[in-house]
Write a protein that holds these residues in place. Structure first.
Motif, PDB file in Angstrom:
ATOM      1  N   ILE A 234      23.527  30.088  90.438  1.00 21.21           N
ATOM      2  CA  ILE A 234      24.658  29.187  90.619  1.00 21.21           C
ATOM      3  C   ILE A 234      24.421  28.492  91.953  1.00 21.21           C
ATOM      4  O   ILE A 234      24.265  29.149  92.984  1.00 21.21           O
ATOM      5  N   ASP A 235      24.389  27.152  91.932  1.00 23.01           N
ATOM      6  CA  ASP A 235      24.123  26.372  93.138  1.00 23.01           C
ATOM      7  C   ASP A 235      25.337  26.396  94.062  1.00 23.01           C
ATOM      8  O   ASP A 235      26.409  25.919  93.703  1.00 23.01           O
ATOM      9  N   ALA A 236      25.174  26.939  95.247  1.00 22.57           N
ATOM     10  CA  ALA A 236      26.269  27.078  96.214  1.00 22.57           C
ATOM     11  C   ALA A 236      26.654  25.756  96.867  1.00 22.57           C
ATOM     12  O   ALA A 236      27.677  25.677  97.524  1.00 22.57           O
ATOM     13  N   ARG A 237      25.866  24.717  96.686  1.00 24.74           N
ATOM     14  CA  ARG A 237      26.144  23.439  97.346  1.00 24.74           C
ATOM     15  C   ARG A 237      27.167  22.591  96.609  1.00 24.74           C
ATOM     16  O   ARG A 237      27.642  21.594  97.135  1.00 24.74           O
ATOM     17  N   ASP A 238      27.501  22.961  95.377  1.00 28.26           N
ATOM     18  CA  ASP A 238      28.362  22.123  94.551  1.00 28.26           C
ATOM     19  C   ASP A 238      29.536  22.935  93.997  1.00 28.26           C
ATOM     20  O   ASP A 238      29.341  23.896  93.263  1.00 28.26           O
ATOM     21  N   ARG A 239      30.750  22.554  94.377  1.00 26.98           N
ATOM     22  CA  ARG A 239      31.954  23.282  93.953  1.00 26.98           C
ATOM     23  C   ARG A 239      32.054  23.383  92.425  1.00 26.98           C
ATOM     24  O   ARG A 239      32.377  24.429  91.884  1.00 26.98           O
ATOM     25  N   ASN A 240      31.738  22.289  91.719  1.00 24.23           N
ATOM     26  CA  ASN A 240      31.812  22.320  90.252  1.00 24.23           C
ATOM     27  C   ASN A 240      30.811  23.298  89.659  1.00 24.23           C
ATOM     28  O   ASN A 240      31.111  23.999  88.692  1.00 24.23           O
ATOM     29  N   SER A 241      29.604  23.362  90.229  1.00 22.80           N
ATOM     30  CA  SER A 241      28.597  24.318  89.757  1.00 22.80           C
ATOM     31  C   SER A 241      29.073  25.746  89.964  1.00 22.80           C
ATOM     32  O   SER A 241      28.864  26.611  89.112  1.00 22.80           O
ATOM     33  N   ILE A 242      29.704  25.990  91.107  1.00 19.82           N
ATOM     34  CA  ILE A 242      30.229  27.328  91.399  1.00 19.82           C
ATOM     35  C   ILE A 242      31.266  27.714  90.348  1.00 19.82           C
ATOM     36  O   ILE A 242      31.187  28.789  89.743  1.00 19.82           O
ATOM     37  N   GLU A 243      32.212  26.832  90.118  1.00 17.58           N
ATOM     38  CA  GLU A 243      33.278  27.138  89.168  1.00 17.58           C
ATOM     39  C   GLU A 243      32.729  27.331  87.755  1.00 17.58           C
ATOM     40  O   GLU A 243      33.081  28.300  87.080  1.00 17.58           O
ATOM     41  N   ARG A 244      31.847  26.442  87.301  1.00 20.84           N
ATOM     42  CA  ARG A 244      31.261  26.570  85.958  1.00 20.84           C
ATOM     43  C   ARG A 244      30.447  27.854  85.830  1.00 20.84           C
ATOM     44  O   ARG A 244      30.543  28.562  84.833  1.00 20.84           O
ATOM     45  N   GLY A 245      29.639  28.144  86.838  1.00 20.23           N
ATOM     46  CA  GLY A 245      28.788  29.336  86.794  1.00 20.23           C
ATOM     47  C   GLY A 245      29.590  30.621  86.738  1.00 20.23           C
ATOM     48  O   GLY A 245      29.274  31.533  85.976  1.00 20.23           O
ATOM     49  N   ILE A 246      30.634  30.696  87.537  1.00 19.50           N
ATOM     50  CA  ILE A 246      31.464  31.903  87.543  1.00 19.50           C
ATOM     51  C   ILE A 246      32.236  32.015  86.233  1.00 19.50           C
ATOM     52  O   ILE A 246      32.353  33.108  85.674  1.00 19.50           O
ATOM     53  N   MET A 247      32.718  30.898  85.712  1.00 16.92           N
ATOM     54  CA  MET A 247      33.449  30.937  84.443  1.00 16.92           C
ATOM     55  C   MET A 247      32.565  31.429  83.298  1.00 16.92           C
ATOM     56  O   MET A 247      33.038  32.082  82.377  1.00 16.92           O
ATOM     57  N   LYS A 248      31.269  31.134  83.357  1.00 13.95           N
ATOM     58  CA  LYS A 248      30.340  31.582  82.312  1.00 13.95           C
ATOM     59  C   LYS A 248      30.272  33.108  82.228  1.00 13.95           C
ATOM     60  O   LYS A 248      30.087  33.665  81.160  1.00 13.95           O
ATOM     61  N   ILE A 249      30.371  33.768  83.373  1.00 13.38           N
ATOM     62  CA  ILE A 249      30.238  35.228  83.371  1.00 13.38           C
ATOM     63  C   ILE A 249      31.573  35.955  83.437  1.00 13.38           C
ATOM     64  O   ILE A 249      31.632  37.161  83.238  1.00 13.38           O
ATOM     65  N   ALA A 250      32.641  35.209  83.699  1.00 12.71           N
ATOM     66  CA  ALA A 250      33.967  35.823  83.840  1.00 12.71           C
ATOM     67  C   ALA A 250      34.339  36.581  82.572  1.00 12.71           C
ATOM     68  O   ALA A 250      34.198  36.075  81.469  1.00 12.71           O
ATOM     69  N   GLY A 251      34.783  37.789  82.741  1.00  8.97           N
ATOM     70  CA  GLY A 251      35.243  38.593  81.619  1.00  8.97           C
ATOM     71  C   GLY A 251      34.144  39.323  80.867  1.00  8.97           C
ATOM     72  O   GLY A 251      34.432  40.143  80.004  1.00  8.97           O
ATOM     73  N   ALA A 252      32.894  39.031  81.161  1.00  9.22           N
ATOM     74  CA  ALA A 252      31.795  39.729  80.485  1.00  9.22           C
ATOM     75  C   ALA A 252      31.640  41.125  81.075  1.00  9.22           C
ATOM     76  O   ALA A 252      31.602  41.290  82.292  1.00  9.22           O
ATOM     77  N   ASN A 253      31.563  42.100  80.226  1.00 11.66           N
ATOM     78  CA  ASN A 253      31.438  43.489  80.694  1.00 11.66           C
ATOM     79  C   ASN A 253      30.062  43.807  81.265  1.00 11.66           C
ATOM     80  O   ASN A 253      29.914  44.786  81.989  1.00 11.66           O
ATOM     81  N   ASP A 254      29.075  42.991  80.922  1.00 12.19           N
ATOM     82  CA  ASP A 254      27.711  43.284  81.367  1.00 12.19           C
ATOM     83  C   ASP A 254      27.220  42.331  82.452  1.00 12.19           C
ATOM     84  O   ASP A 254      26.038  42.234  82.705  1.00 12.19           O
ATOM     85  N   ALA A 255      28.149  41.603  83.092  1.00 12.54           N
ATOM     86  CA  ALA A 255      27.746  40.594  84.074  1.00 12.54           C
ATOM     87  C   ALA A 255      28.388  40.843  85.431  1.00 12.54           C
ATOM     88  O   ALA A 255      29.450  41.443  85.532  1.00 12.54           O
ATOM     89  N   ALA A 256      27.690  40.348  86.458  1.00 11.74           N
ATOM     90  CA  ALA A 256      28.187  40.477  87.826  1.00 11.74           C
ATOM     91  C   ALA A 256      27.826  39.221  88.603  1.00 11.74           C
ATOM     92  O   ALA A 256      26.950  38.458  88.205  1.00 11.74           O
ATOM     93  N   LEU A 257      28.508  39.030  89.716  1.00  5.82           N
ATOM     94  CA  LEU A 257      28.239  37.912  90.620  1.00  5.82           C
ATOM     95  C   LEU A 257      27.711  38.478  91.927  1.00  5.82           C
ATOM     96  O   LEU A 257      28.296  39.388  92.501  1.00  5.82           O
ATOM     97  N   LEU A 258      26.599  37.912  92.385  1.00  8.14           N
ATOM     98  CA  LEU A 258      26.033  38.282  93.678  1.00  8.14           C
ATOM     99  C   LEU A 258      26.042  37.029  94.542  1.00  8.14           C
ATOM    100  O   LEU A 258      25.504  35.994  94.138  1.00  8.14           O
ATOM    101  N   VAL A 259      26.675  37.098  95.697  1.00  9.13           N
ATOM    102  CA  VAL A 259      26.741  35.957  96.614  1.00  9.13           C
ATOM    103  C   VAL A 259      25.775  36.229  97.756  1.00  9.13           C
ATOM    104  O   VAL A 259      25.948  37.185  98.510  1.00  9.13           O
ATOM    105  N   THR A 260      24.755  35.392  97.862  1.00  7.45           N
ATOM    106  CA  THR A 260      23.785  35.562  98.945  1.00  7.45           C
ATOM    107  C   THR A 260      24.354  34.972 100.234  1.00  7.45           C
ATOM    108  O   THR A 260      25.271  34.159 100.204  1.00  7.45           O
ATOM    109  N   ALA A 261      23.798  35.382 101.328  1.00  7.97           N
ATOM    110  CA  ALA A 261      24.235  34.879 102.631  1.00  7.97           C
ATOM    111  C   ALA A 261      23.692  33.467 102.825  1.00  7.97           C
ATOM    112  O   ALA A 261      22.485  33.264 102.850  1.00  7.97           O
ATOM    113  N   SER A 262      24.602  32.507 102.897  1.00  6.72           N
ATOM    114  CA  SER A 262      24.192  31.128 103.174  1.00  6.72           C
ATOM    115  C   SER A 262      25.400  30.348 103.676  1.00  6.72           C
ATOM    116  O   SER A 262      26.545  30.692 103.364  1.00  6.72           O
ATOM    117  N   ALA A 263      25.128  29.308 104.428  1.00  4.06           N
ATOM    118  CA  ALA A 263      26.223  28.476 104.946  1.00  4.06           C
ATOM    119  C   ALA A 263      27.025  27.837 103.811  1.00  4.06           C
ATOM    120  O   ALA A 263      28.251  27.882 103.834  1.00  4.06           O
TER     121      ALA A 263
END
Length: 83
Positions: free
Chosen positions: A40-69
């Motif tokens: 998920i591209d951290a530079r674009d708010r829409n990409s963030i929202e779309r990417g998280i929505m894709k995995i939201a509610g999935a029992n086998d998915a997780a979100l990892l946020v790397t350290a970046s500005a």
């Protein structure tokens, strides 16, 4: 960490030198842990929202946020999408 997780969405900045190293480390270990990675591209708010929505509610998915500005600057978008 969570045995049922098989898919990990990685919020990262592909232009951040530290992020490049973090991504490489994740790619190296993912096959051993039988994890499927997606970016998920951290530079674009829409990409963030779309990417998280894709995995939201999935029992086998997780979100990892790397350290970046961009991830830090867009933390509001991450919180909104994770609600």
């Amino acid at each position: 960490m969570v045995p049922e997780v098989r898919r990990v969405a990685v919020l990262r900045d592909s232009f951040d030198p530290a992020g490049i190293g973090q991504w490489g480390a994740l790619q190296a270990v993912a096959p051993t842990l039988k994890l499927e990675l997606s970016v998920i591209d951290a530079r674009d708010r829409n990409s963030i929202e779309r990417g998280i929505m894709k995995i939201a509610g999935a029992n086998d998915a997780a979100l990892l946020v790397t350290a970046s500005a961009p991830a830090a600057v867009r933390r509001g978008a991450v919180r909104w999408a994770c609600r």
